[in-house]
Each structure stands twice: as C-alpha cells, then as structure tokens.
Design a protein around this motif. Structure first.
Motif, PDB file in Angstrom:
ATOM      1  N   UNK A   1       0.860  -1.128   0.032  1.00 59.45           N
ATOM      2  CA  UNK A   1       0.068  -0.058  -0.135  1.00 59.45           C
ATOM      3  C   UNK A   1       0.839   1.253  -0.051  1.00 59.45           C
ATOM      4  N   UNK A   2       2.059   1.307  -0.561  1.00 60.74           N
ATOM      5  CA  UNK A   2       2.795   2.386  -0.763  1.00 60.74           C
ATOM      6  C   UNK A   2       2.877   2.912  -2.118  1.00 60.74           C
ATOM      7  N   UNK A   3       2.590   4.222  -2.466  1.00 66.31           N
ATOM      8  CA  UNK A   3       2.421   4.821  -3.963  1.00 66.31           C
ATOM      9  C   UNK A   3       3.748   5.075  -4.167  1.00 66.31           C
ATOM     10  N   UNK A   4       4.112   4.727  -5.418  1.00 64.15           N
ATOM     11  CA  UNK A   4       5.672   4.814  -5.647  1.00 64.15           C
ATOM     12  C   UNK A   4       5.889   5.554  -6.991  1.00 64.15           C
ATOM     13  N   UNK A   5       7.006   6.058  -7.217  1.00 65.25           N
ATOM     14  CA  UNK A   5       7.718   6.451  -8.547  1.00 65.25           C
ATOM     15  C   UNK A   5       9.052   6.398  -8.719  1.00 65.25           C
ATOM     16  N   UNK A   6       9.484   6.217  -9.945  1.00 73.17           N
ATOM     17  CA  UNK A   6      10.767   5.890 -10.021  1.00 73.17           C
ATOM     18  C   UNK A   6      11.522   6.752 -11.171  1.00 73.17           C
ATOM     19  N   UNK A   7      12.868   6.951 -10.915  1.00 73.40           N
ATOM     20  CA  UNK A   7      13.410   7.364 -12.209  1.00 73.40           C
ATOM     21  C   UNK A   7      14.647   6.525 -12.791  1.00 73.40           C
ATOM     22  N   UNK A   8      14.828   6.736 -14.094  1.00 70.66           N
ATOM     23  CA  UNK A   8      15.519   5.723 -14.495  1.00 70.66           C
ATOM     24  C   UNK A   8      16.079   6.147 -15.953  1.00 70.66           C
TER      25      UNK A   8
END
Length: 282
Positions: free
Chosen positions: A109-116
């Motif tokens: 239940x964690x909202x996530x965003x990534x950089x790549x």
C-alpha cells in the motif's frame, strides 16, 4: 573533490576494454574513477546486453542467479523500510532499472515513482505498470516518506548535488536508503583490480564507511544504521572470478563470498553496505 594519488588501475571488462585510474580524493574514504566519460558518452558504456540491471534477462547462469537474488532481496528491502518507517505511504526509487522493486510497492500500500535514465529499462518498467520518469529534476513539488538508491550513488556525476536534491524531496521525518559497494571489503582486497564492483567507468565513485558518513553529514543527513547485504559478496565474487580467470568457478566464488561475509562479522566491512539515513533535524 580534488583527486590525489592513484589507488588502483582497472579495466572496463564489460564494453570497451579501456583502462581507468581509480584515484583517492580530498574527501578521505571516497575514490574517483578517471578519466570521467562525458555525459553524452557515458551511455555507450552501458550499451551491453550483459548489463543485467537494464534487462530482465535469464539467458545464462549468472543472469538466473541475479534474478533469483533480486526477487529475494526485494522482500528484504521492504521489510527494512517498514521496520524503520512503519507509516510509509510514498516512495521514490532513484535509478529504478526495470522496475521490479517499484512494482512490489503496491503490495504494501505504498504509492511509488521511479527515475531511470536508460530508455530500454524505463520501457520495461512502464509495461509492469510503474510510474517512471527519466530524471530526478522532473520530480517537483513532491515530498516522499522514503527515498531509495539501490546501487545508484556510485553512478552519478555529482553525489553532493544529488543528496542536496534528495534532501528537498524527503519529508522531515523521512527515510533515505543508500546501498553502495564497499571497497574496504575482503572480496575487494582479494580480487583487487578484478573486483567486479569497481565496474569502471560506470561506477564513477567508490565509497568506504568513513567516506559515506562524511558525505551525507555535509548535506545535513545522519546515518542511523548500517546493514549488510550478504548476497552481494556471492554475486560480486561470481562476476569477479569470471573476470579474473575467464571461468565461472562457482565453488571458488562461493568460498570467497562466504569468507568475505564471515570476516565482515567482526570488521563490518561487507561487500556492499546499506546505509539507513535520516535528516539531521537538530
């Protein structure tokens, strides 16, 4: 950071075969790879199907080992996050590769965003349903409970500037997790220039515990805990054996990896170290 004497000479075993110097810097405990490839050229050194963190390959034995370890490690990573930050709701994963770690965040239940920055890895991540951007500067007006860098800080051109940006993106009571190789480990000392975690020139920086402590404290962070990443010594030793002899030497690699972990029980100099970092709020 000004450079000083040469610590060791290493070859790029993945792509170019070129030799690079790893030099001591004015910040004790941090080494720098020289010459540093220009930003418009650094991508060429990642252009290999063997660069596993940009693919989901299971084509050979080492790839299969990597993918198995990655799956186990992801669960360990989330256990660590929730141990030190139980109320985690938002997460930023910097250098998120093909997105397997990001993809599991919804299970907690964690909202996530990534950089790549790698286009191929970003596309693989998006296909898994992840929210992903190319650069850290594209993330603005947001604050995160947790920011993670799994073997990323050694790749960036300016670690100081990166940490400044991260400081602005992290909640006051947030958690920063930084995993990097440790050049003071036994497996590094054993393999010397053949140590796979030097990985020049993709790894522009090389850290020890004292170097990391000084670096994060200069950016108004504090290290609250150091944790071992015991799988890393085995995987790095497996790669190092192949660099050293041209053969996988699985038994030898397992022995060196195990010996490195056993020695680290007393020295705390593990092949890779996870730094649990918080803002210095005093």
């Amino acid at each position: 950071m000004k450079t000083k004497s040469t610590h060791i000479m290493c070859k790029d075993h993945l792509v170019s075969g070129e030799e690079f110097q790893i030099k001591e810097t004015s910040r004790k405990g941090i080494l720098k790879t020289l010459p540093v490839p220009e930003p418009n050229k650094i991508g060429d050194y990642y252009a290999s199907e063997s660069y596993i963190s940009h693919t989901d390959s299971k084509d050979n034995f080492i790839d299969k080992i990597y993918q198995l370890i990655k799956k186990i490690s992801i669960k360990r990573k989330y256990r660590t996050i929730l141990k030190y930050k139980k109320d985690s709701k938002t997460l930023l994963d910097i250098g998120s590769g093909t997105g397997d770690f990001l993809n599991v965040s919804k299970d907690y239940n964690i909202s996530s965003i990534g950089t790549e920055p790698n286009e191929h890895a970003r596309e693989l991540s998006r296909k898994k349903g992840n929210t992903i951007v190319e650069y850290l500067d594209q993330i603005q007006d947001k604050k995160f409970d947790v920011i993670t860098m799994w073997h990323v800080l050694e790749h960036v051109y300016d670690p100081t500037m990166y940490l400044k940006k991260i400081h602005n993106l992290l909640h006051r009571d947030g958690l920063l997790l930084i995993a990097v190789p440790n050049y003071k480990s036994y497996d590094c000392k054993y393999y010397k220039s053949n140590w796979a975690a030097y990985d020049v020139p993709r790894h522009l920086w090389h850290f020890s515990k004292s170097g990391m402590k000084q670096l994060v404290e200069e950016q108004d962070f504090k290290i609250t805990k150091l944790k071992s990443l015991p799988f890393d010594s085995f995987y790095v030793s497996l790669l190092s054996e192949e660099i050293k002899s041209g053969k996988k030497n699985i038994v030898k690699a397992f022995y060196i990896g195990l010996l490195s972990n056993l020695k680290a029980l007393s020295t705390k100099e593990y092949s890779s170290i996870l730094y649990i970092v918080e803002k210095n709020t005093k």
